[in-house]
Design a protein around this motif. Structure first.
Motif, short mmCIF file in Angstrom:
data_model
loop_
_atom_site.label_atom_id
_atom_site.label_comp_id
_atom_site.label_asym_id
_atom_site.label_seq_id
_atom_site.Cartn_x
_atom_site.Cartn_y
_atom_site.Cartn_z
N THR A 47 37.76 27.95 38.75
CA THR A 47 38.65 28.47 37.72
C THR A 47 38.71 29.98 37.86
O THR A 47 37.71 30.63 38.13
N LYS A 48 39.93 30.53 37.74
CA LYS A 48 40.08 31.97 37.79
C LYS A 48 41.11 32.39 36.75
O LYS A 48 42.22 31.86 36.71
N THR A 49 40.72 33.32 35.90
CA THR A 49 41.68 33.80 34.91
C THR A 49 41.85 35.31 35.05
O THR A 49 40.94 36.02 35.47
N TYR B 134 39.48 37.93 45.80
CA TYR B 134 39.06 37.70 44.43
C TYR B 134 37.79 36.86 44.43
O TYR B 134 37.54 36.12 45.38
N THR B 135 37.03 36.96 43.34
CA THR B 135 35.91 36.04 43.19
C THR B 135 36.21 35.11 42.02
O THR B 135 36.73 35.55 41.00
N ASP C 35 35.88 32.79 38.67
CA ASP C 35 35.11 32.93 37.43
C ASP C 35 34.05 31.84 37.35
O ASP C 35 32.94 32.08 36.91
N SER C 36 34.44 30.64 37.76
CA SER C 36 33.45 29.57 37.78
C SER C 36 33.81 28.59 38.89
O SER C 36 34.89 28.64 39.44
#
Lengths: 509, 360
Positions: A13-15, A56-57, A59-60
């Motif tokens: 997940t990435k926000t 990017y890294t 989020d989870s």
């Protein structure tokens, strides 16, 4: 061949702030397989790939490469894991040779063993059919050559997982075929190839597996043999859609704009436009096909009065507009609208709100020193309503709108001026299918009203369906003006590559 | 293990983060200043309190603070107009001096004409002086695309040296017993006072409103903003880009020149090389910290004036040398400006031991 999982993405997940770019995405990429990631703009394709390439890294969630759980902080980390990304905009140094570009940024000895290097490059290029001359300078290369060099560069660095971001956007159909052959060879060599795209036809041609993303989530991963184009499109959009574009018929045909023998040069004295001659009629969509950078941008800007031409004539309804700037052209009573390719760099001001952007085309008609935002607000409300622009209000910064809505603001503003000529470059670029069709509908609506439209396009299917005639450009020259109803894709491809043998002169008018 | 720090551009920036970073910067600046004051052997809290005392402790001190605010406000407004267009006018200092020079010329040459007329002429001369000095780089930028940053900076030195030449040469006061100073202005050439402070404060307030209206409600102000965002968009909309650049810079330089007139007439009562003392540079920082918002400029300028006035006061109160007070100012500026970097970039620790070995 023995297939093994090279990358496994598990519930990532990435926000960004409130925007969810990727939600619970799980995917597997296998060796010896071509896997397409399909999705509309904003579906989260790029974000996902940027996480794989360390930009990017997440989020989870976690990423496993070759069985090892990894956490990328930097692009370099992912390169070291054998992941190579070919970006849409090439990252090459123009003044260096192919060989120098390949070793640039590499760790190694102080001195370069030129012979060994050439040998290694040759081995890789023979293995995959990557035709490259190691000592050619990048600025001498064609776009397809540059792309091959980019691929060779990542292969040289040991990549066995390749990510290609919209790789065919800059290629002719023939060059695309060449690229696909290379990709098939990489597959045969056991690489995992990931292609990010929104072109359905190409997905069907090259992929083994297809993953469709929508609004940041995986809709489904399917085998190519189990689906067709229509099903994929429906999955992308999330509802059933009609993929055909209308070509409305009009009867009013007067000459609006005529270019004769127009020439222009670039800053570095290379030829941008060479003896361009054609006419645009009212109630017609005239398409322009060509590989990116064939002079389309200069052509549009020359007509709009933003690019100086060295000789030739541009006549609008009997009035010459050569050497006049946009303001003077407007003052002459010429109602021409230019929807530039560079929406936020030329057509709109990213940091201003919708009202201030509408104001851009009308403040000069106001009297006095002061500026009134009232008429622009009225217009802005009308455009937002008419074109169904998704925005909280008209004082919303344009930058924060989605690509499709940004384009609607720009197009809406131009149509609002009631032009009799619209020049538009790549109006559907970066838009999702739904928004792209809205744009085509808007153009057709204008065409029916008797507006002449110059449409610079990149998708040949769209050009052939939407336009009445197509002008094909190559290196600043016109290599053909053809009837869009009868021309074949192959013919267009040959002309885009510079062969003007198949010109059909009967359609010149 | 090798640890490197990498700089990465932030993908998106949120407002609370910016405010936190800036507040943290000010806090760190005060912390460092505290250490410095301790090192000098003083009680930091006492020093800070007396800085406030020096700025607000008496009517006189408060007036001094206001007097120091005025030139900062007007110059910052000038810098704002240029910065809105992304024309990096570092030449405020020089424009102040050239404005002061031209208005001093009027003041000294026509010292006996009626006061309102003389002051009017001086104001016009000040604006013209600064405006012309800014016009030079503007023309070069508009016509040839010359880099304005270096250009305006270099013009500062020329302006300062020109004033030095006048002060030590042709304009030297023959009655000053050989002391290198330019004669004082006549009473007619001195700006009147209103509520005990020279009328510059009223001019400053009016200008804040005028510039706000100019930037937000006039065509030219709109054009400046558009061209600042994208010159191409300006051309696309049919703007005369060169004309906009030139008018904006005349306004920018004109406001700086007006500062020069006010300082020479109301504060120094003459022209001298110490007239500005860095106002043109401080204004750049103020404009930036005000996020190019005209209405915020008076507030930020006032805070800077406290720094200057309070700094001057602690020199006498604690016998701290002047340079030490300036170090305090410098520290605060350095931290606040340094924090701008963290607003736009993030730092990543690169523990690349494995990466180094694995490099192909």
């Amino acid at each position: 061949m023995d297939k093994k999982t090279l990358i496994e993405i598990s519930s990532i997940t990435k926000t960004f702030g409130k925007v969810i770019a990727n939600k619970n995405v799980s995917l597997k990429f296998t060796s010896g397989e071509i896997h397409s990631i399909l999705g509309e703009n904003g579906a989260g394709k790029s974000t996902l790939m940027n996480m794989l390439s360390g930009i990017y890294t997440p989020d989870s969630g976690s990423i496993f490469v070759k069985g090892k759980k990894i956490k990328f902080n930097l692009p370099k980390d992912s390169i070291n894991m054998g992941i190579g990304m070919i970006h849409q905009h090439f990252k090459l140094v123009d003044i260096l040779t192919a060989k120098e570009n390949i070793i640039a940024g590499q760790r190694g000895n102080f001195f370069v063993n030129g012979k060994k290097l050439s040998k290694e490059i040759k081995e890789i290029s023979e293995k995959y059919g990557l035709d490259i001359s190691p000592d050619k300078k990048v600025y001498d290369m064609s776009v397809a050559e540059k792309q091959r060099l980019e691929i060779l560069k990542v292969l040289y660095r040991g990549a066995d997982i390749l990510i290609l971001d919209e790789p065919t956007a800059v290629l002719t159909p023939q060059e695309t075929e060449g690229l696909f052959n290379i990709i098939r060879k990489m597959k045969a060599a056991g690489c995992s190839v990931i292609i990010i795209t929104h072109k359905l036809n190409e997905v069907m041609e090259i992929s083994d597996k297809i993953t469709v993303l929508r609004k940041g989530e995986v809709v489904d991963t399917v085998n190519k043999k189990d689906v067709n184009t229509k099903e994929l499109a429906d999955m992308m959009v999330g509802r059933s859609i009609d993929l055909s574009i209308d070509r409305v018929e009009t009867d009013k045909r007067e000459n609006i704009l005529e270019l004769s023998e127009v020439k222009a040069v670039r800053n570095d004295n290379t030829r941008a436009l060479d003896k361009i001659s054609f006419r645009i009629h009212s109630g017609e969509i005239l398409g322009v096909a060509g590989v990116a950078g064939s002079g389309q941008k200069e052509l549009c800007e020359a007509i709009a009065g933003l690019y100086p031409i060295t000789c030739g004539e541009i006549v609008y309804k009997g009035m010459s507009i050569v050497g006049r700037n946009p303001r003077e052209i407007i003052k002459m009573g010429i109602s021409m609208s230019f929807v530039p390719e560079d929406r936020l760099g030329m057509g709109l001001i990213a940091s201003m709100d919708i009202v201030d952007n509408i104001l851009l085309k009308e403040y000069q008609d106001q009297k006095g020193v002061f500026i009134s935002r009232k008429p622009a607000s009225v217009k802005a409300n009308r455009i937002v309503e008419k074109l169904n622009i998704d925005t909280p209000d008209i004082n919303h910064t344009v930058r924060k709108l989605s690509g499709g809505n940004i384009q609607k603001v720009l197009l809406g503003r131009e149509i609002e001026t009631n032009p009799s000529l619209i020049i538009t470059a790549y109006p559907a670029r970066g838009l999702d299918i739904g928004a792209a069709y809205t744009v085509y509908d808007l153009l057709n609506e204008q065409k029916q009203k008797g507006v002449g439209i110059l449409f610079i396009g990149e998708d040949l299917d769209v050009l052939m369906e939407l336009c009445d005639r197509i002008v094909v450009m190559c290196e600043g020259k016109i290599t053909g003006i053809v009837d869009a109803k009868t021309v074949t894709k192959e013919d267009l491809g040959f002309m885009m590559a510079g062969e003007s043998l198949r010109i059909r002169n009967d359609n010149l008018d | 293990m090798i640890i490197l720090i990498r700089v990465l551009k932030k993908a998106n920036i949120n407002k609370t983060e910016i405010v936190t970073i800036r507040l943290l910067a000010i806090f760190l600046a005060l912390l460092t200043s505290t250490l410095f004051i301790l090192f000098l052997g003083h009680n930091p809290i006492k020093v800070y309190l007396s800085m406030l005392d020096g700025s607000f402790g008496s009517v006189y001190r408060f007036k001094e603070t206001i007097i120091k605010t005025i030139p900062l406000v007007i110059t910052s407004l000038g810098i704002l107009v240029a910065f809105k267009m992304k024309f990096w006018n570092i030449g405020g200092e020089g424009q102040i001096y050239m404005g002061a020079f031209l208005s001093s010329f009027i003041a000294l040459r026509f010292s006996e004409i009626p006061r309102p007329l003389l002051l009017m002429l001086m104001i016009i001369a000040g604006i013209i002086g600064g405006g012309l000095w800014a016009l030079i780089p503007a023309i070069f930028k508009a016509k040839y695309g010359t880099n304005e940053t270096l250009f305006t900076l270099m013009l500062n030195y020329i302006a300062i040296k020109w004033i030095t030449y006048l002060q030590y040469g042709p304009w030297k006061d023959p009655n000053a017993l050989g002391f290198p100073k330019i004669p004082n202005f006549s009473d007619n050439a001195t700006l009147p006072k209103l509520f005990g402070i020279h009328i510059g404060w009223l001019i400053a307030i009016i200008l804040v409103m005028l510039i706000y209206i100019f930037m937000h409600h006039t065509k030219r102000g709109y054009e400046i903003s558009v061209i600042g965002e994208s010159e191409n968009t300006g051309r696309y909309a049919g703007m005369d880009v060169k004309k906009v650049i030139i008018t904006a810079m005349i306004i920018s330089g004109g406001l700086c020149g007006l500062t020069g007139m006010i300082q020479s007439s109301a504060v120094n009562n003459t022209l001298s090389v110490e007239l500005s003392g860095g106002i043109g540079y401080t204004a750049i920082i103020i404009t930036w910290l005000s996020s190019l918002n005209a209405l915020l400029i008076p507030l930020v300028s006032f805070l800077f004036a406290i720094l200057v006035q309070g700094g001057a006061y602690i020199q006498t109160a604690f016998q701290i040398p002047q340079s030490a007070a300036q170090i305090l100012q410098g520290l605060i500026l350095m931290f606040v400006l340094g924090s701008e970097f963290l607003v736009n970039y993030r730092l990543v620790l690169d523990k690349s031991k494995t990466a180094l070995r694995k490099g192909v």
